[in-house]
Design an enzyme around this catalytic site. Structure first.
Site, PDB file in Angstrom:
ATOM      1  N   TYR A   1      -4.638  18.700   2.568  1.00  0.00           N
ATOM      2  CA  TYR A   1      -5.665  18.261   1.626  1.00  0.00           C
ATOM      3  C   TYR A   1      -7.038  18.830   1.996  1.00  0.00           C
ATOM      4  O   TYR A   1      -7.337  19.061   3.165  1.00  0.00           O
ATOM      5  CB  TYR A   1      -5.753  16.736   1.594  1.00  0.00           C
ATOM      6  CG  TYR A   1      -4.590  16.044   0.906  1.00  0.00           C
ATOM      7  CD1 TYR A   1      -3.617  16.759   0.212  1.00  0.00           C
ATOM      8  CD2 TYR A   1      -4.464  14.660   0.951  1.00  0.00           C
ATOM      9  CE1 TYR A   1      -2.568  16.116  -0.407  1.00  0.00           C
ATOM     10  CE2 TYR A   1      -3.403  14.010   0.323  1.00  0.00           C
ATOM     11  CZ  TYR A   1      -2.457  14.748  -0.353  1.00  0.00           C
ATOM     12  OH  TYR A   1      -1.421  14.107  -0.972  1.00  0.00           O
TER      13      TYR A   1
ATOM     14  N   SER B   1      -1.167   9.775  -8.594  1.00  0.00           N
ATOM     15  CA  SER B   1      -1.673  10.097  -9.931  1.00  0.00           C
ATOM     16  C   SER B   1      -1.336   8.995 -10.932  1.00  0.00           C
ATOM     17  O   SER B   1      -0.779   9.253 -12.006  1.00  0.00           O
ATOM     18  CB  SER B   1      -1.118  11.441 -10.424  1.00  0.00           C
ATOM     19  OG  SER B   1      -1.944  11.990 -11.423  1.00  0.00           O
ATOM     20  N   PRO B   2      -1.692   7.748 -10.616  1.00  0.00           N
ATOM     21  CA  PRO B   2      -1.367   6.624 -11.512  1.00  0.00           C
ATOM     22  C   PRO B   2      -2.133   6.670 -12.831  1.00  0.00           C
ATOM     23  O   PRO B   2      -1.774   5.971 -13.772  1.00  0.00           O
ATOM     24  CB  PRO B   2      -1.766   5.402 -10.688  1.00  0.00           C
ATOM     25  CG  PRO B   2      -2.847   5.898  -9.776  1.00  0.00           C
ATOM     26  CD  PRO B   2      -2.424   7.291  -9.415  1.00  0.00           C
ATOM     27  N   LEU B   3      -3.183   7.495 -12.897  1.00  0.00           N
ATOM     28  CA  LEU B   3      -3.941   7.665 -14.136  1.00  0.00           C
ATOM     29  C   LEU B   3      -3.561   8.954 -14.860  1.00  0.00           C
ATOM     30  O   LEU B   3      -4.342   9.515 -15.622  1.00  0.00           O
ATOM     31  CB  LEU B   3      -5.446   7.629 -13.858  1.00  0.00           C
ATOM     32  CG  LEU B   3      -5.977   6.253 -13.433  1.00  0.00           C
ATOM     33  CD1 LEU B   3      -7.432   6.341 -13.018  1.00  0.00           C
ATOM     34  CD2 LEU B   3      -5.803   5.237 -14.560  1.00  0.00           C
TER      35      LEU B   3
ATOM     36  N   GLY C   1      -5.729  11.982 -14.724  1.00  0.00           N
ATOM     37  CA  GLY C   1      -7.006  11.760 -15.388  1.00  0.00           C
ATOM     38  C   GLY C   1      -6.895  11.475 -16.873  1.00  0.00           C
ATOM     39  O   GLY C   1      -7.835  10.963 -17.488  1.00  0.00           O
TER      40      GLY C   1
ATOM     41  N   LEU D   1      -5.213   9.196 -18.445  1.00  0.00           N
ATOM     42  CA  LEU D   1      -5.188   7.773 -18.799  1.00  0.00           C
ATOM     43  C   LEU D   1      -6.535   7.075 -18.599  1.00  0.00           C
ATOM     44  O   LEU D   1      -6.625   5.865 -18.732  1.00  0.00           O
ATOM     45  CB  LEU D   1      -4.093   7.054 -18.002  1.00  0.00           C
ATOM     46  CG  LEU D   1      -2.674   7.532 -18.309  1.00  0.00           C
ATOM     47  CD1 LEU D   1      -1.642   6.811 -17.450  1.00  0.00           C
ATOM     48  CD2 LEU D   1      -2.335   7.338 -19.783  1.00  0.00           C
TER      49      LEU D   1
ATOM     50  N   GLY E   1      -8.847   8.120 -20.622  1.00  0.00           N
ATOM     51  CA  GLY E   1      -9.317   8.295 -21.991  1.00  0.00           C
ATOM     52  C   GLY E   1     -10.329   9.415 -22.144  1.00  0.00           C
ATOM     53  O   GLY E   1     -10.824   9.663 -23.252  1.00  0.00           O
ATOM     54  N   LYS E   2     -10.622  10.127 -21.055  1.00  0.00           N
ATOM     55  CA  LYS E   2     -11.682  11.140 -21.105  1.00  0.00           C
ATOM     56  C   LYS E   2     -11.362  12.312 -22.026  1.00  0.00           C
ATOM     57  O   LYS E   2     -12.258  13.022 -22.474  1.00  0.00           O
ATOM     58  CB  LYS E   2     -11.988  11.648 -19.708  1.00  0.00           C
ATOM     59  CG  LYS E   2     -10.888  12.509 -19.094  1.00  0.00           C
ATOM     60  CD  LYS E   2     -11.325  13.196 -17.797  1.00  0.00           C
ATOM     61  CE  LYS E   2     -11.550  12.222 -16.686  1.00  0.00           C
ATOM     62  NZ  LYS E   2     -11.851  12.902 -15.396  1.00  0.00           N
TER      63      LYS E   2
END
Length: 317
Positions: free
Chosen positions: A53, A207-209, A212, A214, A216-217
């Site tokens: 990372y 990556s639970p969103l 990115g 989720l 809404g962007k």
């Protein structure tokens, strides 16, 4: 923040984890310090990292911050090994030699004598699974690792790993498997999650969103400062920018509006409470983004909304 146990072990982790993939690169040491302080002040404990990372700088940043603030004992430090950069390429290497070498380097960079959780980053088909699991076993017996897990394994690989690890007779089985899982990435439910249940493992969801999506962007297009607008990350985000997945985001937006909370809160709350999920790993480029994600801890979704979101996202590709 609520805590959950990993597998059948005694190790407890916060149900939101702090991801550090961008630390040392897109996230500099000053922003990383702000994020770590905010996370700990919010009751978070699980800090997820890997030597690959931040273009290799992440763990040195973490080590400096843990030492500066004297908070090593406040975090559950979860590291990985098995992905290395060689000759300018990122490759998978699950050999005992490479894994243990990476572990020693991680411990030096992090400034600690042990990892609370050590995970094999990817399955290496060129190395016998018994050898890869032997590295985890040796690390635990040496005291350099307290608990062991896997990451990005398929269903059959998960079961094979747990059986191979159990045959070594260390007494403590693998406790977790890390996998991409969200409302726009439900494929793990087909075989990985059933395999994890069979093997007695908890899920750590990365990556639970939905990379990115989720948040809404992207509902009104691609923002110029987003990952989808960055040539280095465009291909990473693109699989979740489909019409069918946009309908999932629209459903999230409707639920969020009704509840009076951000879209991301609804997405994280849905995932957080799925069977076997012990923790959702949230990463952020800014402290404000992290603060918004942490706010989801206060959201409890009505069962009707959970069911509706599960229905609208089922089978979405």
């Amino acid at each position: 923040m609520h805590v959950r146990r990993l597998g059948s072990s005694g190790l407890q982790v916060s149900r939101l984890a702090l991801g550090t993939m961008s630390w040392g690169a897109a996230v500099d040491e000053y922003a990383a310090e702000e994020q770590l302080r905010l996370f700990l002040d919010s009751g978070g404990t699980l800090l997820d990292t890997a030597p690959i990372y931040g273009d290799g700088a992440c763990e040195r940043v973490i080590g400096a911050l843990l030492d500066k603030h004297g908070v090593r004992d406040e975090v559950v430090l979860a590291g990985k090994a098995g992905v290395v950069r060689r000759d300018g390429r990122v490759v998978t290497d699950g050999s005992l030699r490479s894994l243990l070498r990476q572990l020693d380097q991680s411990l030096a960079d992090l400034g600690t004598d042990h990892l609370d959780l050590w995970q094999v980053h990817r399955f290496d088909e060129s190395v016998p699974v018994d050898e890869t699991m032997a590295a985890l076993d040796q690390a635990m017996r040496s005291g350099k690792v307290r608990y062991a897990g896997i990451s990005n394994f398929t269903g059959w690989q998960t079961v094979a790993a747990q059986h191979a690890f159990a045959r070594l007779g260390g007494g403590v089985p693998l406790v977790s498997t890390q996998v991409e899982y969200s409302l726009v990435r439900r494929e793990p439910e087909i075989e990985v999650i059933p395999a994890a249940q069979h093997a007695g493992l908890s899920i750590l969801a990365w990556s639970p969103l939905g990379r990115g999506v989720l948040t809404g962007k992207y509902r009104g297009g691609v923002p110029t400062d987003s990952r989808a607008a960055d040539a280095r990350w465009e291909a990473f985000v693109a699989p979740h920018l489909t019409p069918s997945k946009a309908r999932v985001v629209d459903a999230l937006a409707a639920a969020a509006e009704g509840l009076g909370v951000p879209i991301s809160h609804v997405a994280l709350a849905w995932l957080r409470d799925q069977p076997l999920v012990a923790s959702a790993i949230v990463g952020a480029r800014t402290t404000a983004q992290l603060q918004e994600s942490l706010g989801s801890e206060l959201v409890e979704l009505p069962s009707e909304i959970v069911a509706a979101l599960s229905d609208v996202s089922e089978g979405v590709r």
